[in-house]
Design an enzyme around this catalytic site. Structure first.
Site, short mmCIF file in Angstrom:
data_model
loop_
_atom_site.label_atom_id
_atom_site.label_comp_id
_atom_site.label_asym_id
_atom_site.label_seq_id
_atom_site.Cartn_x
_atom_site.Cartn_y
_atom_site.Cartn_z
N GLU A 184 -40.91 36.31 -6.46
CA GLU A 184 -41.43 36.48 -5.43
C GLU A 184 -40.72 37.82 -4.55
OE1 GLU A 184 -43.75 34.74 -4.47
OE2 GLU A 184 -43.46 32.45 -4.39
N ASP B 233 -49.24 37.74 -2.99
CA ASP B 233 -47.84 38.74 -2.38
C ASP B 233 -47.45 39.36 -3.59
OD1 ASP B 233 -46.79 36.63 -3.98
OD2 ASP B 233 -45.25 35.84 -2.72
N ASP C 97 -43.54 29.29 -16.01
CA ASP C 97 -42.73 28.77 -14.83
C ASP C 97 -43.13 27.34 -14.75
OD1 ASP C 97 -45.39 29.54 -14.09
OD2 ASP C 97 -44.99 30.71 -12.32
N HIS D 40 -46.54 38.58 -6.59
CA HIS D 40 -45.45 37.72 -7.46
C HIS D 40 -46.28 37.84 -9.09
CE1 HIS D 40 -47.10 33.46 -6.75
NE2 HIS D 40 -47.62 33.93 -7.72
P1 PGA Z 1 -53.89 31.50 -9.45
O1 PGA Z 1 -52.50 31.80 -9.19
O2 PGA Z 1 -54.36 31.95 -10.78
O3 PGA Z 1 -54.02 30.27 -9.02
O4 PGA Z 1 -54.53 32.53 -8.40
C1 PGA Z 1 -51.85 33.08 -9.89
C2 PGA Z 1 -50.18 33.21 -9.34
O5 PGA Z 1 -49.96 32.57 -8.40
O6 PGA Z 1 -49.67 33.74 -10.14
#
Ligand code: PGA
Length: 243
Positions: free
Chosen positions: A143, A136, A67, A138
């Protein structure tokens, strides 16, 4: 889904790096799906160490990132493109043309997303996909919602993601509201998936993933239940259960 519980973030990162080192040694032309965020940072450092020791060679490796924020150019230090250069690509012998990160400044986003999806197909698909997980649920920036896109697409970030990612920006309002992400179908087409989660903040979502035998678009990570080769590596802080 195979679960590996490691003592702490360091051990989790070592385990993930060891798996990737073996995959790269076994297939010099491997196509990797890569993630950004805090979680894979140490794993990337360890891969760089292995490269410097001469155990792995990236000259024929291809990568596709999950992404990118819309509106950030690749030289913006908050962009995921910048993150990848800084945390991995600048330190290894990967060929820049073999690295792919969605372009958050693409003029025609719709056709760009289709082209990104097609480029994954042209590369023969992803062999090993690294994933982090949002609090959450995702994966990529897919999302929780009533419907999820199967292929690479433009998405609005959820409030909880904006809040979680605001730690990388001066304030919440600076966090881009939109992103390009591989779709859940793009992710599920990978031959192997390795999901990493560390820290107490991920405990609830990991518990939901492991304990609720459901598949729901409101918990995008639960779609991984449909995949035959998923390894989840967590540290003890992210895991509450029998080891
Ligand atoms: P993080 O993010 O590794 O910074 O916790 C993970 C994500 O949002 O997929």
């Amino acid at each position: 889904m195979k679960l590996i519980v490691e003592k702490d973030y360091e051990e989790l990162s070592r385990r993930a790096s060891e798996i990737l080192v073996k995959e790269i040694q076994d297939n010099h032309e491997i196509v990797l799906g890569l993630a950004t965020g805090s979680t894979p940072k140490r794993m990337y450092e360890l891969l760089i160490e292995e490269y410097k020791k001469g155990s792995i060679d990236f000259s024929e490796v291809q990568t596709f990132n999950l992404d990118e924020y819309i509106g950030l150019s690749e030289d913006n230090p908050k962009s995921y493109n910048y993150y990848m250069q800084e945390n991995l690509f600048n330190h290894i012998n990967i060929i820049p043309e073999n690295t792919h990160i969605p372009n958050g400044k693409a003029m025609n986003l719709e056709s760009y997303c289709k082209e990104y999806e097609d480029s994954i197909k042209r590369a023969g698909g992803i062999d090993v996909q690294i994933l982090g997980i949002g609090t959450d649920g995702h994966i990529g920036f897919n999302e929780p919602a009533n419907e999820l896109e199967a292929e690479t697409c433009v998405v609005n970030l959820s409030e909880s993601t904006i809040k979680a990612n605001s730690r990388f920006f001066a304030s919440d309002v600076m966090v881009p509201r939109e992103a390009i992400t591989m779709g859940v179908g793009s992710i599920l087409k990978a031959k192997k998936i390795i999901l990493l989660a560390n820290g107490e903040k991920k405990r609830n979502v990991i518990k939901d993933l492991l304990e609720k035998p459901i598949i729901s678009t409101h918990l995008p990570v639960s779609l991984l239940r449909l995949h035959p080769n998923v390894t989840i590596i967590v540290d003890e802080e992210a895991y509450e259960g029998e080891k």
